[in-house]
Scaffold this motif. Structure first.
Motif, PDB file in Angstrom:
ATOM      1  N   GLY A   1       1.193  11.212  -5.162  1.00  0.00           N
ATOM      2  CA  GLY A   1       2.596  11.019  -4.814  1.00  0.00           C
ATOM      3  C   GLY A   1       2.752  10.242  -3.520  1.00  0.00           C
ATOM      4  O   GLY A   1       3.556   9.308  -3.419  1.00  0.00           O
ATOM      5  N   ALA A   2       1.956  10.602  -2.514  1.00  0.00           N
ATOM      6  CA  ALA A   2       2.015   9.907  -1.232  1.00  0.00           C
ATOM      7  C   ALA A   2       1.561   8.461  -1.363  1.00  0.00           C
ATOM      8  O   ALA A   2       2.203   7.536  -0.840  1.00  0.00           O
ATOM      9  CB  ALA A   2       1.150  10.634  -0.199  1.00  0.00           C
ATOM     10  N   GLN A   3       0.454   8.235  -2.058  1.00  0.00           N
ATOM     11  CA  GLN A   3      -0.050   6.874  -2.227  1.00  0.00           C
ATOM     12  C   GLN A   3       0.964   5.987  -2.946  1.00  0.00           C
ATOM     13  O   GLN A   3       1.169   4.824  -2.584  1.00  0.00           O
ATOM     14  CB  GLN A   3      -1.357   6.884  -3.021  1.00  0.00           C
ATOM     15  CG  GLN A   3      -1.985   5.493  -3.155  1.00  0.00           C
ATOM     16  CD  GLN A   3      -2.977   5.418  -4.285  1.00  0.00           C
ATOM     17  OE1 GLN A   3      -2.684   5.805  -5.411  1.00  0.00           O
ATOM     18  NE2 GLN A   3      -4.165   4.905  -4.001  1.00  0.00           N
ATOM     19  N   THR A   4       1.615   6.544  -3.943  1.00  0.00           N
ATOM     20  CA  THR A   4       2.605   5.774  -4.694  1.00  0.00           C
ATOM     21  C   THR A   4       3.790   5.409  -3.807  1.00  0.00           C
ATOM     22  O   THR A   4       4.296   4.279  -3.865  1.00  0.00           O
ATOM     23  CB  THR A   4       3.078   6.579  -5.919  1.00  0.00           C
ATOM     24  OG1 THR A   4       1.941   6.962  -6.696  1.00  0.00           O
ATOM     25  CG2 THR A   4       4.015   5.747  -6.786  1.00  0.00           C
ATOM     26  N   CYS A   5       4.231   6.336  -2.994  1.00  0.00           N
ATOM     27  CA  CYS A   5       5.318   6.035  -2.053  1.00  0.00           C
ATOM     28  C   CYS A   5       4.915   4.920  -1.093  1.00  0.00           C
ATOM     29  O   CYS A   5       5.681   3.974  -0.852  1.00  0.00           O
ATOM     30  CB  CYS A   5       5.681   7.284  -1.239  1.00  0.00           C
ATOM     31  SG  CYS A   5       6.476   8.594  -2.169  1.00  0.00           S
ATOM     32  N   VAL A   6       3.713   5.019  -0.557  1.00  0.00           N
ATOM     33  CA  VAL A   6       3.257   4.059   0.451  1.00  0.00           C
ATOM     34  C   VAL A   6       3.122   2.659  -0.137  1.00  0.00           C
ATOM     35  O   VAL A   6       3.612   1.677   0.439  1.00  0.00           O
ATOM     36  CB  VAL A   6       1.914   4.513   1.059  1.00  0.00           C
ATOM     37  CG1 VAL A   6       1.306   3.403   1.919  1.00  0.00           C
ATOM     38  CG2 VAL A   6       2.109   5.777   1.896  1.00  0.00           C
ATOM     39  N   LEU A   7       2.476   2.534  -1.295  1.00  0.00           N
ATOM     40  CA  LEU A   7       2.181   1.218  -1.853  1.00  0.00           C
ATOM     41  C   LEU A   7       3.298   0.679  -2.745  1.00  0.00           C
ATOM     42  O   LEU A   7       3.690  -0.487  -2.617  1.00  0.00           O
ATOM     43  CB  LEU A   7       0.853   1.259  -2.618  1.00  0.00           C
ATOM     44  CG  LEU A   7      -0.383   1.614  -1.778  1.00  0.00           C
ATOM     45  CD1 LEU A   7      -1.635   1.639  -2.646  1.00  0.00           C
ATOM     46  CD2 LEU A   7      -0.563   0.643  -0.613  1.00  0.00           C
ATOM     47  N   SER A   8       3.820   1.499  -3.649  1.00  0.00           N
ATOM     48  CA  SER A   8       4.838   1.006  -4.577  1.00  0.00           C
ATOM     49  C   SER A   8       6.144   0.636  -3.872  1.00  0.00           C
ATOM     50  O   SER A   8       6.834  -0.292  -4.282  1.00  0.00           O
ATOM     51  CB  SER A   8       5.123   2.047  -5.664  1.00  0.00           C
ATOM     52  OG  SER A   8       4.037   2.175  -6.543  1.00  0.00           O
ATOM     53  N   LEU A   9       6.478   1.369  -2.821  1.00  0.00           N
ATOM     54  CA  LEU A   9       7.733   1.106  -2.114  1.00  0.00           C
ATOM     55  C   LEU A   9       7.511   0.284  -0.847  1.00  0.00           C
ATOM     56  O   LEU A   9       8.435   0.142  -0.042  1.00  0.00           O
ATOM     57  CB  LEU A   9       8.418   2.435  -1.782  1.00  0.00           C
ATOM     58  CG  LEU A   9       8.796   3.275  -3.011  1.00  0.00           C
ATOM     59  CD1 LEU A   9       9.347   4.629  -2.588  1.00  0.00           C
ATOM     60  CD2 LEU A   9       9.805   2.547  -3.880  1.00  0.00           C
TER      61      LEU A   9
END
Length: 425
Positions: A250-258
């Motif tokens: 969840g954290a990685q997706t927030c950092v990279l996707s957004l």
């Protein structure tokens, strides 16, 4: 049952490692798709995160079926099935772009992710098992390093093909509603070529796997030791691993996707420039993987390194939350470096000593990737509610705290006895 030579082990390991690059490339096109489709379909930040929701919900749905396929028919069958599903979803981007339906794009991404979930359920434990149990974490981190290479390359390649200059906001505002819709539809169609190429490559790779003999790493079980999906939770490290992976992804997706949406607001840079900085995040991620695997893990135990890196991510999240300008971009690049070992290390520690429960344990940890569908939505809600995307980093900060707890105590296995690597055919 013939044993494998070192040469056969190496070839199997190389072939499996190629899969890490392929799904890493697909995942890291998503941060390019989010601002691209957000603009094309005039979406809010929360609506644009449906891309991540579609992708990571597939992991939750497909992980257990994929585990059953692997257990019954073998890892090779699962890999081929995953590659072909991945290819079908990629080819669906062509009709999705032609019909200009956001829902169609989400369906195509969901199908791609079903293929990715199958591949990850197979490849992670496969790479971990091809060698001594004592070096399983380092081996999985090495394979995952090529996922990091894809993280570095995909944003730049995707930006050059997908994030074309297009029309400026002033030009779009001067158009009639019909003309504006047609202009944005034309921009959205730039996704067709990269996904067609990706789908074609996947078909070729699936054919290569079909004609290659791979070792069977399924656990040899007797009737008294057969694993089951619920019994796997008796292992405390698995339970903790599922939770830690949920929050990490969840954290990685927030950092990279957004990242592109974040960078344009927090640092005031253009989308195309932000895409290039996203590639810098990818290279930092790649550097972290190789340095940590080949150097730092020689001197530090994996769980100690995981604890240190997650603590650094917490500190850098505070910078991303409260600062302005380019320092926020550098903080995210730093987070990318320290995230580098988290997925494979959590995975390897989470399935350590599971024995007959390994295939189901692997499925459960892959299911926990659904955190990538849920956590970014929370990030989006915070950003939209406050009118400031930086406040979303409160969510990622909490996620890294959970990972840090796993590194401190959650990694400990119920049974400290090291189980030998499974016999392969």
């Amino acid at each position: 049952m013939a044993s494998l030579t070192n040469k056969q082990y190496r070839f199997a390991f190389i072939l499996i490692t190629s899969l890490f690059f392929l799904w890493g490339f697909a995942h890291n096109l998503d941060p390019i798709l989010i601002p691209h489709l957000k603009r094309s379909f005039t979406l809010t930040t929360t609506q644009s995160t449906l891309i991540d929701t579609a992708v990571y919900m597939a992991y939750f749905i497909m992980a257990i079926p994929a585990g059953f396929v692997m257990k019954k028919y073998g890892y090779k069958t699962g890999i081929i099935m995953g590659l072909l599903t991945f290819a079908v979803g990629s080819f669906l981007f062509i009709p999705a772009a032609n019909t200009q339906q956001y829902t169609f794009f989400l369906i195509a991404l969901f199908i791609i992710a079903c293929g990715l979930a199958t591949l990850e359920t197979a490849a992670n434990p496969y790479a971990s098992a091809l060698g001594d149990a004592e070096t399983a974490t380092q081996r999985l981190n090495l394979s995952q390093s090529f996922n990091g290479l894809a993280t570095a390359l995909a944003p730049t390649i995707g930006a050059m093909i997908i994030l074309t200059e297009g029309y400026s906001d002033d030009e779009l505002n001067a158009m009639t509603a019909t003309a504006k819709k047609l202009a944005l539809a034309s921009e959205a169609s730039t996704v067709k070529m990269p996904y067609f190429i990706l789908g074609s490559v996947l078909v070729v790779v699936a054919i290569a796997f079909a004609f290659t003999k791979l070792p069977d790493i399924r656990t040899k079980e007797n009737s008294a030791s057969k694993g089951n999906i619920l019994r796997a939770f008796r292992h405390s490290n698995l339970s903790w691993g599922v939770a830690a992976q949920f929050f990490y992804v969840g954290a990685q997706t927030c950092v990279l996707s957004l990242f592109i949406l974040y960078a344009t607001e927090a640092a005031g840079i253009a989308e195309l420039s932000a895409a290039y900085y996203l590639s810098a995040c990818g290279f930092a991620f790649l550097a972290g993987r190789f340095l940590s695997t080949l150097v730092f893990m020689r001197f530090m135990k994996p769980h100690h390194l995981l604890t240190l890196y997650s603590a650094m991510c917490v500190l850098l999240c505070i910078v991303a939350l409260i600062c302005q300008g380019m320092v926020t971009i550098y903080a995210i690049i730093g987070i990318s470096f320290f995230m580098s070992i988290m997925f494979p290390t959590i995975f390897s520690l989470g399935i350590a000593n599971l024995g007959a429960d390994r295939e189901f344990g692997s499925s459960l940890i892959i299911m926990s990737i659904v955190g990538g569908a849920i956590i970014p939505r929370l990030f989006g809600y915070v950003a939209d509610a406050t009118g400031n995307i930086q406040y979303g980093y409160i969510v990622t900060l909490i996620c890294f705290l959970v990972v840090m707890l796993f590194g401190i105590k959650g990694y400990k296995t119920t049974n400290n006895k090291i189980i030998k690597s499974p016999t392969v055919n």
